[in-house]
Design a protein around this motif. Sequence first.
Motif, PDB file in Angstrom:
ATOM      1  N   THR A 193       0.135   9.428  -9.128  1.00 57.17           N
ATOM      2  CA  THR A 193       0.290   8.213  -8.333  1.00 57.17           C
ATOM      3  C   THR A 193       1.725   8.155  -7.834  1.00 57.17           C
ATOM      4  O   THR A 193       2.631   8.755  -8.426  1.00 57.17           O
ATOM      5  CB  THR A 193      -0.021   6.946  -9.147  1.00 57.17           C
ATOM      6  N   ASP A 231      -3.905   3.665  -5.741  1.00 54.77           N
ATOM      7  CA  ASP A 231      -3.111   2.751  -6.561  1.00 54.77           C
ATOM      8  C   ASP A 231      -3.053   3.233  -8.004  1.00 54.77           C
ATOM      9  O   ASP A 231      -3.931   3.960  -8.488  1.00 54.77           O
ATOM     10  CB  ASP A 231      -3.697   1.344  -6.498  1.00 54.77           C
ATOM     11  N   TRP A 237      -7.675   2.147  -4.722  1.00 57.79           N
ATOM     12  CA  TRP A 237      -7.232   1.638  -3.429  1.00 57.79           C
ATOM     13  C   TRP A 237      -6.257   2.594  -2.758  1.00 57.79           C
ATOM     14  O   TRP A 237      -5.306   3.068  -3.370  1.00 57.79           O
ATOM     15  CB  TRP A 237      -6.581   0.267  -3.598  1.00 57.79           C
ATOM     16  N   GLU A 239      -3.196   3.754  -0.757  1.00 54.65           N
ATOM     17  CA  GLU A 239      -1.880   3.141  -0.579  1.00 54.65           C
ATOM     18  C   GLU A 239      -1.114   3.756   0.586  1.00 54.65           C
ATOM     19  O   GLU A 239      -0.982   3.164   1.625  1.00 54.65           O
ATOM     20  CB  GLU A 239      -1.083   3.227  -1.883  1.00 54.65           C
ATOM     21  N   GLU A 240      -0.600   4.958   0.435  1.00 48.69           N
ATOM     22  CA  GLU A 240       0.097   5.611   1.541  1.00 48.69           C
ATOM     23  C   GLU A 240       0.204   7.095   1.271  1.00 48.69           C
ATOM     24  O   GLU A 240      -0.157   7.584   0.193  1.00 48.69           O
ATOM     25  CB  GLU A 240       1.475   4.996   1.778  1.00 48.69           C
ATOM     26  N   PRO A 258      -3.219  -0.834   4.488  1.00 54.83           N
ATOM     27  CA  PRO A 258      -2.961  -1.439   3.177  1.00 54.83           C
ATOM     28  C   PRO A 258      -1.828  -2.461   3.239  1.00 54.83           C
ATOM     29  O   PRO A 258      -0.849  -2.264   3.969  1.00 54.83           O
ATOM     30  CB  PRO A 258      -2.592  -0.237   2.313  1.00 54.83           C
ATOM     31  N   THR A 263       4.250  -1.886  -3.796  1.00 54.21           N
ATOM     32  CA  THR A 263       4.089  -0.470  -4.136  1.00 54.21           C
ATOM     33  C   THR A 263       4.098   0.422  -2.903  1.00 54.21           C
ATOM     34  O   THR A 263       3.995   1.639  -3.028  1.00 54.21           O
ATOM     35  CB  THR A 263       2.773  -0.244  -4.904  1.00 54.21           C
ATOM     36  N   ILE A 264       4.210  -0.171  -1.736  1.00 50.31           N
ATOM     37  CA  ILE A 264       4.155   0.566  -0.472  1.00 50.31           C
ATOM     38  C   ILE A 264       5.451   0.335   0.299  1.00 50.31           C
ATOM     39  O   ILE A 264       5.957  -0.798   0.359  1.00 50.31           O
ATOM     40  CB  ILE A 264       2.946   0.115   0.368  1.00 50.31           C
ATOM     41  N   ARG A 288      -6.621  -4.354   1.507  1.00 49.58           N
ATOM     42  CA  ARG A 288      -6.880  -3.163   0.703  1.00 49.58           C
ATOM     43  C   ARG A 288      -8.125  -2.422   1.218  1.00 49.58           C
ATOM     44  O   ARG A 288      -9.068  -3.030   1.709  1.00 49.58           O
ATOM     45  CB  ARG A 288      -7.082  -3.549  -0.763  1.00 49.58           C
TER      46      ARG A 288
END
Length: 365
Positions: A193, A231, A237, A239-240, A258, A263-264, A288
Amino acid sequence: MDTLQQTEIAVQRTDKPVSEQDRKAILANPGFGKYLTDHMVTIRYTQDKGWHDARVSPLQDLGLSPGTMVLHYAGEIFEGMKAYRLPDGGVTLFRPGANASRFNASAERLAMAQIPEDLFVNAVRALVHADQDWVPSQEGASLYLRPFMIGTEMAIGTHPSNSFLFSVIASPVASYFKGDAAGVSLWVSENYTRAAPGGTGAAKCGGNYAGALAAQAEAAREGCEQVVFLDAVERRWVEELAGMNIFFVFEDGSLQTPPLSGTILPGITRNSLISLANDMGLTVREERYGIDQWKADAASGRLVEVFACGTAAAVAPIGKVKGKGFDLTVRGGEPGPVTARLKKALTDIQFGRAPDPRHWLDRVV
């Protein structure tokens, strides 16, 4: 004590610049991040003096003690931005104030000194002005700018550094991805992650990118150009990517990306594209989006385009997506009309080919 002005940035020109012949050869085929320009900016910070000793000087190595804190505890942040050659031969920046603001947000998260935003922008402008001949003129090429800051206190102890070096370097660049028009291939990582709630996901610090390298290597082994992270909590999910935000385009013409949940990274290109899409009358949802939804929507035809975005690549269509137990293709691996339209709208502004109603451009020369 901490508000230097552009007039206070001393300029020392190099007496050994890259020759015009060699510079032209580099600009004809710059690659990405392979060459640095003739000069750099340095500004120092100490608790007693604040920001001081601001200068443009010849490009040179940094002399650091092996006990310098950045080498042990990764007190480092950076930005990515570009200077663009205009049709009349001038040079402009794109939303440098937004980079300055994000830089300070990263500094706050890593317990580093914040730099006045006008000083940040003036430092970048000063380097571009000094090295304006390094800004490429060919289609799609630009001068990539890397402002960064490191903790320079000599101390092997886990506390915030009390001194810092802010610097700006520059590199002429062409397209980030080979075969720029083709769709980028992604590997959905299940082993790694990028960021967790409460972590540094929203900061632009080197540790985030170092932590993504093993996943990026995994993607390469699977025959993919980039990794996309899920995620850290539910592993569900989207994220990027390792260094880019992501958008999904649906058959009704709407877009989804997102949300910025800590977290992004809050991409400046991402923000710009949302504004441009709204101008086009397109609906953009910051919600999301699960990997299972991605697979189902691709299979049903509801999902018609996917693209990534960031300073380095601008807008990059995503073609193939691979993961454990699935292998899917979006639009047969080819870019779609919404992706192409948004990329053109963004790059036409950046290169001065279209009006700039939001005053995003900051002309240097």
